[in-house]
Motif scaffolding. Sequence first.
Motif, short mmCIF file in Angstrom:
data_model
loop_
_atom_site.label_atom_id
_atom_site.label_comp_id
_atom_site.label_asym_id
_atom_site.label_seq_id
_atom_site.Cartn_x
_atom_site.Cartn_y
_atom_site.Cartn_z
N VAL A 78 66.77 -16.71 -8.56
CA VAL A 78 67.23 -18.09 -8.36
C VAL A 78 68.63 -18.18 -8.95
N ARG A 79 69.39 -19.21 -8.50
CA ARG A 79 70.74 -19.39 -9.01
C ARG A 79 70.79 -20.60 -9.94
N THR A 80 71.35 -20.41 -11.12
CA THR A 80 71.44 -21.49 -12.08
C THR A 80 72.60 -22.42 -11.76
N ALA A 81 72.69 -23.52 -12.51
CA ALA A 81 73.77 -24.48 -12.30
C ALA A 81 75.14 -23.86 -12.60
N ARG A 82 75.17 -22.82 -13.44
CA ARG A 82 76.41 -22.12 -13.76
C ARG A 82 76.73 -21.02 -12.77
N GLY A 83 75.90 -20.88 -11.76
CA GLY A 83 76.16 -19.88 -10.74
C GLY A 83 75.62 -18.49 -11.04
N GLN A 84 74.84 -18.37 -12.11
CA GLN A 84 74.25 -17.08 -12.45
C GLN A 84 72.97 -16.86 -11.66
N GLU A 85 72.75 -15.64 -11.18
CA GLU A 85 71.52 -15.30 -10.47
C GLU A 85 70.56 -14.62 -11.44
N ILE A 86 69.37 -15.19 -11.59
CA ILE A 86 68.39 -14.64 -12.52
C ILE A 86 67.03 -14.57 -11.84
N VAL A 87 66.17 -13.69 -12.34
CA VAL A 87 64.79 -13.62 -11.89
C VAL A 87 63.93 -14.33 -12.94
N PRO A 88 63.27 -15.44 -12.60
CA PRO A 88 62.51 -16.21 -13.59
C PRO A 88 61.53 -15.37 -14.41
N LEU A 89 60.81 -14.46 -13.74
CA LEU A 89 59.82 -13.65 -14.43
C LEU A 89 60.47 -12.78 -15.50
N GLU A 90 61.69 -12.31 -15.24
CA GLU A 90 62.39 -11.49 -16.23
C GLU A 90 62.80 -12.32 -17.44
N VAL A 91 63.10 -13.59 -17.22
CA VAL A 91 63.45 -14.48 -18.34
C VAL A 91 62.23 -14.71 -19.22
N VAL A 92 61.07 -14.98 -18.59
CA VAL A 92 59.84 -15.17 -19.35
C VAL A 92 59.53 -13.92 -20.18
N LYS A 93 59.70 -12.76 -19.56
CA LYS A 93 59.47 -11.50 -20.29
C LYS A 93 60.39 -11.40 -21.50
N ALA A 94 61.63 -11.82 -21.34
CA ALA A 94 62.61 -11.69 -22.42
C ALA A 94 62.29 -12.58 -23.61
N VAL A 95 61.66 -13.73 -23.39
CA VAL A 95 61.41 -14.66 -24.50
C VAL A 95 60.04 -14.46 -25.15
N LEU A 96 59.15 -13.73 -24.48
CA LEU A 96 57.82 -13.49 -25.06
C LEU A 96 57.88 -12.32 -26.06
N PRO A 97 56.93 -12.25 -26.98
CA PRO A 97 56.91 -11.13 -27.94
C PRO A 97 56.74 -9.79 -27.23
N ASP A 98 57.41 -8.78 -27.76
CA ASP A 98 57.19 -7.42 -27.29
C ASP A 98 55.75 -7.04 -27.63
N PRO A 99 54.96 -6.59 -26.65
CA PRO A 99 53.55 -6.24 -26.94
C PRO A 99 53.40 -5.28 -28.10
N ALA A 100 54.36 -4.38 -28.27
CA ALA A 100 54.27 -3.42 -29.38
C ALA A 100 54.37 -4.12 -30.73
N SER A 101 55.03 -5.28 -30.76
CA SER A 101 55.21 -6.00 -32.02
C SER A 101 53.93 -6.70 -32.48
N LEU A 102 52.92 -6.78 -31.62
CA LEU A 102 51.67 -7.45 -31.97
C LEU A 102 50.79 -6.62 -32.88
N ALA A 103 51.01 -5.31 -32.90
CA ALA A 103 50.07 -4.39 -33.53
C ALA A 103 49.79 -4.66 -35.01
N PRO A 104 50.80 -4.93 -35.86
CA PRO A 104 50.52 -5.02 -37.29
C PRO A 104 49.49 -6.08 -37.68
N GLY A 105 49.44 -7.20 -36.98
CA GLY A 105 48.52 -8.26 -37.35
C GLY A 105 47.32 -8.42 -36.46
N TYR A 106 47.12 -7.48 -35.55
CA TYR A 106 46.04 -7.61 -34.57
C TYR A 106 44.69 -7.31 -35.22
N THR A 107 43.71 -8.17 -34.97
CA THR A 107 42.36 -7.94 -35.47
C THR A 107 41.36 -8.03 -34.32
#
Length: 429
Positions: A283-312
Amino acid sequence: MKRNVLIIGAGGVAHVVAHKCAQNNALLGDIHIASRTLAKCHAIIESVHDKGSLHMPGLLQAHQLDAMDIEATKFLIRATRCQIVINVGSPFVNMSVLQACIETGAAYMDTAIHEDPAKVCETPPWYANYEWKRLDACKRAGVTAILGIGFDPGVVNAYGRYAMDTYFDQVDSIDIIDVNAGSHGRYFATNFDPETNFREFTSTVWSWENGAWKANAMFERKKEWDLPVTGKSTTYLTGHDELHSMSRNLGVPDIRFWMGFGEHYINVFTVLKNLGLLSEHPVRTARGQEIVPLEVVKAVLPDPASLAPGYTGKTCIGDLVKGTKDGKPQEVLIYNICDHEEAYKEVGSQAISYTAGVPAVAAAMLIADGTWDMGGMVNVEELDPAPLISLMNRMGLVTRARHGTEDYVVEPQMAIAEQVSCDKVASMG
């Protein structure tokens, strides 16, 4: 005998694969890790050293690689003299890495079906759209290619084959059940790559019923199961990789995949989807940048590897198989329980990555010693499951069966040569 392993990818599963290869480097030889992000490879190597995972002194080296570049991948395979490639990178790179292996003679394996970035939940059988088109090429080149050798797909395929061969005269249904009863303590996160995770659930859910493909919407059908250790869990019918090969290779009329989801996950997923944030189309943003929404969601969510230390908590994944034996109805659950905290203590990962990574290394070992080095392309259910189950029992993933009133560890009967191989591996640690 094949030696020297190239691991492609540097995420949570690659982390486990590297540790397990290191624990068995007496058999596997040199270990190389390649990713677009070199720093991630170095971090895995540091973890291997910190945990003391190397069974014996050996080469453990990082490389920068764009695995979509077939020529660069071929060059690295040859330069490192790797005879086994474990592809645990993005499913977008499967076909490129597979082609590089065909052209260099290296054995190939992956843990998920190939994906086209522009397509989601393709028409079944999905493997026919990509990997199976290289069947003849693998055979001509004498290249071993094992598709989908994580846990699901992978071990659940082997469980289906083992159950059919061991407990039944006729199998009527296989229900694959995946429940994660663990807690990572974050508001919202996915247990493996968010992009891959969401793409599985945003379109048609395909299941194999009455010998044909059946389409449903995600979260349309749910079922409660009472499983060992994790107890009663609500699961939803979900499309998944293994159905696309098991439907062809096992001759079973009903094969379904059920995954456990909490209400919170479903609510967040639904909001993201309804807002269009899970779309794979730019999709194209108001600033004219082309982004893939799913890639943005991936970028803001925790890295799955980072979950390990506190996982029970624990996971329970297995096959509930129903059919007949000696003319009488029969039901068997063949399954594995994995503990998040134990996985972290051993290799610094959470159980989801652990269950996907261990089987890939077990398969590499079976290729290395010749047991599974068949010189062609196969899905896991086409192979003898006994050596895989026996090896995993010794590597941290114990297989159990609930059969009537009994619940016990599965110890398959194997040929003498295979048993000697497994005993040798066990002695290596």
